[in-house]
Design an enzyme around this catalytic site. Structure first.
Site, short mmCIF file in Angstrom:
data_model
loop_
_atom_site.label_atom_id
_atom_site.label_comp_id
_atom_site.label_asym_id
_atom_site.label_seq_id
_atom_site.Cartn_x
_atom_site.Cartn_y
_atom_site.Cartn_z
CB CYS A 11 -0.89 0.03 1.24
SG CYS A 11 -1.94 -1.39 1.41
N1 SAJ Z 1 6.52 2.17 8.73
C1 SAJ Z 1 7.58 2.90 9.27
N2 SAJ Z 1 7.32 3.82 10.23
C2 SAJ Z 1 6.04 4.07 10.67
C3 SAJ Z 1 4.98 3.32 10.10
C4 SAJ Z 1 5.24 2.38 9.13
O1 SAJ Z 1 8.73 2.70 8.89
O2 SAJ Z 1 5.86 4.91 11.56
C5 SAJ Z 1 6.80 1.19 7.69
C6 SAJ Z 1 6.36 -0.20 8.07
O3 SAJ Z 1 7.41 -0.88 8.73
C7 SAJ Z 1 6.07 -0.83 6.71
C8 SAJ Z 1 5.58 0.36 5.89
O4 SAJ Z 1 6.04 1.54 6.56
O5 SAJ Z 1 7.25 -1.34 6.13
C9 SAJ Z 1 4.07 0.41 5.77
O6 SAJ Z 1 3.60 0.29 7.07
P1 SAJ Z 1 2.03 0.61 7.45
O7 SAJ Z 1 1.95 0.65 8.93
O8 SAJ Z 1 1.57 1.79 6.71
O9 SAJ Z 1 1.33 -0.71 7.04
P2 SAJ Z 1 0.59 -1.15 5.72
O10 SAJ Z 1 1.40 -1.02 4.49
O11 SAJ Z 1 -0.01 -2.47 6.03
O12 SAJ Z 1 -0.53 -0.04 5.59
C10 SAJ Z 1 -1.84 -0.35 5.90
C11 SAJ Z 1 -2.59 0.68 5.12
N3 SAJ Z 1 -3.95 0.30 5.01
C12 SAJ Z 1 -4.57 0.55 3.85
O13 SAJ Z 1 -4.03 1.04 2.90
C13 SAJ Z 1 -5.98 0.16 3.81
C14 SAJ Z 1 -2.50 2.04 5.80
O14 SAJ Z 1 -3.47 2.94 5.23
C15 SAJ Z 1 -2.79 1.91 7.25
O15 SAJ Z 1 -2.73 3.21 7.85
C16 SAJ Z 1 -1.73 1.01 7.85
O16 SAJ Z 1 -2.00 -0.30 7.30
C17 SAJ Z 1 -1.80 1.00 9.36
O17 SAJ Z 1 -2.22 2.03 9.94
O18 SAJ Z 1 -1.35 0.00 9.93
#
Ligand code: SAJ
Length: 437
Positions: free
Chosen positions: A276
């Site tokens: 995403c």
């Molecule tokens: N990450 C960081 N630092 C952060 C947050 C995330 O490095 O503070 C990294 C994570 O390790 C990962 C990547 O970014 O590698 C994406 O992380 P994510 O928490 O955004 O997880 P995703 O990709 O599963 O995003 C989903 C998304 N959901 C949808 O698109 C419907 C996102 O919109 C959500 O906000 C997210 O989950 C969530 O909140 O967990």
């Protein structure tokens, strides 16, 4: 003015006799299909992967968020059936498209999965049907890719068939926010389309937020995920600055997070993984570019986040160097390779780039990830090792790339001679052998 098609479909939605179809049975489509089935609808899951179809029809779910214990009852009751045949569309009243929308090799949107799904729908579409696109895409895509095709069948949108966009908001592995309790945004091509799509999702999702068009709904999703990529890029840049200034960025973030308003903590890491966040914003920047607008924040965030794997390899190099060792010939144990904690998905995981770089530099690299039993990084194939004190003691450096909560970090701190922690997984542990991002 409500016509018969709308009245008839609204009635079938309200009494839950409408036949529902979900195209694409992945981490979005399968949980959505189940929510409709739990609400009492008969649901057909459609996917091109025969293995998935056979597994589902046998009552076995391959999606962690939809355990087989819950799923198999739907199959036994006949509320959920799966098929590879798109012909079933002729029997359906409403259809949600939940297919992947990755980036192509040149990092342009790859909408081929949507296009092939639509080409099947056009063969079987019938009057009175509602079609909703859920796959994340650029503003305008629902009308450009779907409406234009369906109108070739002389059917009139908003009268003969209904079309809307509703962004998926699935957070894989999230035990608190599920398909049912995350508010659902819905935008139709016409008011009737919006009304029907809203009523449909209201049958199985607690809160539905109608908006005025498909483009607004498409842009809502892109804003949500662009917000994340930009803020993750910002905090990664703050981490790089703090590193140079000898400041513990993790302590800074924890202290800033005490501010009860106007701040939201994001955390630095080894890079950006998943299907995403590293992808969706580039659908927006691609569309912006096509109308002559440069989405500078997205591009800059992408650049900063893409640098983080290199920064981690530099941290490992410097940590080994401090022990008068080099990467070449050192045993480097990677702890956690999934793209984020407590899930079983490695798509776009920064661990893949980090492992590849370390092997290229002559590192003897192994990994441990209870969620990822095997890992293919062309041309290498690795298998997850078992976490025990001997493997920790034998390593020259342990690098924590993903912080799964089921790892015994006190064992890691006790037995690993040198640790590079890119996730602050060792918060509360101390030792000169611990190097933080
Ligand atoms: N990450 C960081 N630092 C952060 C947050 C995330 O490095 O503070 C990294 C994570 O390790 C990962 C990547 O970014 O590698 C994406 O992380 P994510 O928490 O955004 O997880 P995703 O990709 O599963 O995003 C989903 C998304 N959901 C949808 O698109 C419907 C996102 O919109 C959500 O906000 C997210 O989950 C969530 O909140 O967990």
């Amino acid at each position: 003015m409500i016509n018969n098609n709308m009245r008839y479909l609204m009635e079938k939605i309200n009494n839950r006799t409408a036949q529902i179809g979900i195209i694409g049975l992945g981490y979005v489509g399968l949980p959505l299909a189940c929510e409709f089935a739990f609400a009492g609808f008969d649901v057909w899951g459609i996917d091109i992967n025969r293995q998935k179809i056979d597994s589902l029809n046998a009552g076995n779910s391959y999606i962690l968020d939809m355990p087989s214990e819950r799923f198999k009852d739907l199959v036994i009751q006949g509320k959920f059936k799966a098929t590879t045949s798109f012909e079933i569309i002729e029997k359906l009243d409403a259809l949600s498209i939940c297919v992947p929308t990755p980036l192509g090799k040149s990092r342009d949107p790859d909408v081929s999965y949507i296009v092939s799904a639509v080409s099947e729908i056009t063969k079987y579409i019938k009057k009175g049907q509602l079609i909703v696109l859920e796959s994340t895409t650029y503003p305008g895509a629902t009308e450009e890719l779907i409406l234009s095709e369906l109108q070739k069948s002389d059917l009139c949108v908003g009268e003969d068939f209904f079309l809307a966009f509703s962004p998926e908001r699935v957070d894989p592995g999230n035990k608190v926010y599920t398909t049912q309790n995350v508010p659902k945004v819905v935008g139709g091509v016409t008011d009737k389309c919006t009304k029907l799509a809203t009523r449909l999702y209201e049958q199985c999702i607690n809160e539905v937020k109608p908006v005025s068009s498909t483009k607004v709904a498409e842009m809502v999703k892109l804003l949500e995920n662009t917000f994340r990529i930009v803020n993750i890029g910002l905090v990664n840049e703050i981490a790089l600055m703090s590193n140079k200034m000898g400041i513990d960025v993790w302590e800074v973030i924890d202290a800033a997070a005490t501010k009860p308003f106007g701040f939201m903590p994001f955390y630095p890491g080894p890079g950006l993984g998943g299907h995403c966040i590293p992808v969706d914003p580039f659908y927006l920047s691609w569309k912006a570019k096509s109308i002559g607008f440069e989405a500078r924040f997205i591009e800059l965030a992408g650049t900063v986040n893409a640098y983080m794997p290199y920064h981690v390899v530099n941290k490992i190099t410097d940590a080994l160097n401090h022990e008068e060792k080099c990467i070449n010939g050192s045993k480097i144990l990677i702890l956690g390779v999934a793209y984020k904690g407590d899930i079983d998905d490695v798509r776009e995981s920064p661990a893949l780039d980090i492992i590849n770089m370390l092997i290229q530099k002559g590192g003897d690299v192994s990994y441990i990830d209870p969620y990822i039993p095997t890992l293919k990084i062309e041309p290498y194939a690795l298998s997850s090792q078992k976490l025990d004190k001997s493997i920790l003691e034998a390593a020259d450096c342990v690098a924590i790339i993903t912080a799964h909560s089921n790892i015994d970090y006190s064992m890691v701190v006790t037995h690993a001679p040198l640790i590079v922690d890119t996730r602050n997984a060792l918060k509360g542990f101390f030792g000169d052998h611990i190097v933080k991002l």
